[in-house]
Design an enzyme around this catalytic site. Sequence first.
Site, PDB file in Angstrom:
ATOM      1  N   GLU A   1       0.757   1.115   2.889  1.00  0.00           N
ATOM      2  CA  GLU A   1       0.376   2.497   3.501  1.00  0.00           C
ATOM      3  C   GLU A   1       1.445   2.757   4.361  1.00  0.00           C
ATOM      4  O   GLU A   1       1.938   4.200   4.550  1.00  0.00           O
ATOM      5  CB  GLU A   1      -0.858   1.932   4.588  1.00  0.00           C
ATOM      6  CG  GLU A   1      -1.664   3.026   5.117  1.00  0.00           C
ATOM      7  CD  GLU A   1      -1.011   3.767   6.291  1.00  0.00           C
ATOM      8  OE1 GLU A   1      -1.494   4.766   6.777  1.00  0.00           O
ATOM      9  OE2 GLU A   1      -0.090   2.872   6.931  1.00  0.00           O
TER      10      GLU A   1
ATOM     11  N   ASP B   1       0.673  -4.319   5.256  1.00  0.00           N
ATOM     12  CA  ASP B   1       1.818  -4.173   5.300  1.00  0.00           C
ATOM     13  C   ASP B   1       2.257  -3.557   6.670  1.00  0.00           C
ATOM     14  O   ASP B   1       1.306  -3.225   7.471  1.00  0.00           O
ATOM     15  CB  ASP B   1       2.468  -3.291   4.339  1.00  0.00           C
ATOM     16  CG  ASP B   1       1.819  -1.782   4.280  1.00  0.00           C
ATOM     17  OD1 ASP B   1       0.898  -1.925   4.511  1.00  0.00           O
ATOM     18  OD2 ASP B   1       2.706  -1.084   4.383  1.00  0.00           O
TER      19      ASP B   1
END
Length: 378
Positions: free
Chosen positions: A144, A86
């Site tokens: 994250e 991400d």
Amino acid sequence: MSKILTYLINNQHDIEETLLQLVEAESPSKNKMLTDKCGLVLKESFETLVGGKVEIIEKEAVGNQYRFTYGDGTETEQILIIGHYDTVWDQGAIPIRKEDGKLYGPGTFDMKGGLAVTLWALKALKEFGHFGKRKVVFLVTSDEEIGSEHSRALIEEEARKSEMVFVPESSISHSGAVKTFRKGIGIFKLIVHGKSVHAGIDPWSGASAIDELALQIADIKSLDNKEEGVSINIGTISGGTRTNVVAGYAEADIDLRFRTKDQAHELEHALLDRSSFIKGTMVEMQGGINRYPLEKTDSVMGLYQQMKEIALRHGYELEQGSSGGASDGNLTAGLGIPTIDGLGPVGDGAHAENEHVVLENLPYRAALIAELIKRNSR
Ligand SMILES: [Zn+2]
């Protein structure tokens, strides 16, 4: 020059292509549809390049996560590589472009560059038939950048089965130095309840939550200590309703950073253990330590020494550095598993509009990871 590096240099073009495909599949943490598409690109790359075992960990709120396994290994403890696919960027927020030997774009440096070189590190090992005694688990998560709430348990579970952890997160800007230290972080919320009354009629019968909050903040800030590497940031405050009303409520959000686990315990205790200064108010501290630091232990330095030697053989000087920011490496280090971070490519601009990686030394960064695995799994 090693066989592995020569092989990777010969595949420079394809390494860049792997990276470009990952970057073009934009993957903002909070957009499950888009991140899942990027996850599929990653999965396909792993299947095509490496071809080991693929496990998909389905997630409802965020993108699906992947556990890729390379080799079987006879040793019970595995080598774990963790990454995230991400990014902090909304779709289309920054353009993707190649310029002056650099690839600019969302997640190039943080950390699709690291994913691409890891895939190619495994590919190179496979190419030369290197299957060591330890299996390698490459765990790639999808949240994250928003706190790893949906991956933390998974990361910790894998870390507990591991002898060591490599984190191909963005390296230190420009120099490409790896990270042998990261500060730990605590996240707190201070809530103050007071007694709301008219500010004119009988102000002394009330108890101002704002006054109490101000005193609390001054008290909390006294724990801030630059020399010890402890910082406390009161990031937001809010409270009260009107100028002519004694505030019945106030709150503050607090970010804590520290160097050691011992500091963490001490500070957490000091922050949670609050009593009010002003009679009639009530204080409540929520939150706690979010991530322990990645401390520069002997085993971490041992991994760095190995990498330095590998780099030297390739004609590079590999420095080490530290970061005040946390990564998922803090989670594995917090469990006491030797963790070395910042293994991604050379670049700059994590979370900034000039985010990019230098393309020329992608093969070298992949070779570093490949040879580090090789050394530790034979
Ligand atoms: Zn990152």
